[in-house]
Write an enzyme that holds these catalytic residues in place. Sequence first.
Site, mmCIF file in Angstrom:
data_model
loop_
_atom_site.group_PDB
_atom_site.id
_atom_site.type_symbol
_atom_site.label_atom_id
_atom_site.label_comp_id
_atom_site.label_asym_id
_atom_site.label_seq_id
_atom_site.Cartn_x
_atom_site.Cartn_y
_atom_site.Cartn_z
ATOM 1 N N HIS A 88 31.511 -5.649 -6.173
ATOM 2 C CA HIS A 88 32.874 -6.173 -6.241
ATOM 3 C C HIS A 88 33.469 -6.206 -4.833
ATOM 4 O O HIS A 88 33.404 -5.227 -4.095
ATOM 5 C CB HIS A 88 33.759 -5.264 -7.099
ATOM 6 C CG HIS A 88 33.684 -5.529 -8.566
ATOM 7 N ND1 HIS A 88 32.703 -4.993 -9.374
ATOM 8 C CD2 HIS A 88 34.493 -6.254 -9.381
ATOM 9 C CE1 HIS A 88 32.915 -5.375 -10.620
ATOM 10 N NE2 HIS A 88 33.989 -6.144 -10.662
ATOM 11 N N ASN A 124 24.229 5.605 0.108
ATOM 12 C CA ASN A 124 24.356 7.064 0.174
ATOM 13 C C ASN A 124 25.850 7.390 0.144
ATOM 14 O O ASN A 124 26.638 6.629 -0.405
ATOM 15 C CB ASN A 124 23.660 7.643 1.412
ATOM 16 C CG ASN A 124 24.293 7.137 2.712
ATOM 17 O OD1 ASN A 124 25.264 6.402 2.717
ATOM 18 N ND2 ASN A 124 23.735 7.557 3.824
#
Length: 265
Positions: A88, A124
């Site tokens: 998004h 991460n």
Amino acid sequence: MYDEEFLGIRVPLPRATVPGELRELAYPRFTVLLDTRRRLARVTGVNVDGATLLDLPREGEWRLDERVPAAAQTGPELYARNDLDRGHLVRRRDPGWGTPAEARTAMAATFFYPNAAPQASAFNQSKDLWLGLEDHVLEYADATDQRISAFTAPVLADDDPVYRAVGIPRRFWKIVAWADASPGGRLRAAGFVLDQSELLDVSEGALTVAPLGGFRTFQAPIAHVERLAGIDAGPLVDADVLPRTTVRGEAAWRPLRTVDDIVLR
């Protein structure tokens, strides 16, 4: 659609300064400036009212926007059978404020493909930092009415690696703007860059995503973000909270490891 008067200070949607085939698409409380040649957004802008944000269940399925030819937007075929996520650009929760009905409609609109960009799935902790930038600014802006405007898009570079006929962005940019608590409310803004270059490899004709390494997130002068992204950020450049510097290039970028590294004053 994006409201340039939302902060009580006029903040126009950034405009592209590079050649392209652009289509402006209005959605509830946000706008996407789609580069139909690259099939990805050049600019997105959303208004966020933190005081009335609603925490609603995740609902929505990714779908093409029928106002644009399918060939002008990336669809499900780009993301099938690989390690790319539909990222998004305007976050699902950002336009989800006001009444429950208004919030649901706006949140569902974030699932149109013009609001998606390919991001490596091997995020991460930098992903959490990147996604949390707007929340952090909302908390900082709590002294006012908790309103921000956020602008995000991939950096559409000419040398992006091509996969399934789509140039895969290696970098993303974000600018967050708010009015401070001074009399009359002074416009303030912060710029950021996320780099996923180390994760992407299409050298053998297929996409591979490195299992280690990660995104690097930086706070960068908005003037640098302007040049990098090929946009005109208008008043956001002068509203930058980062001190002005004569340092050129990426040496002026501030690496971010936690939200505590962000400069907002």
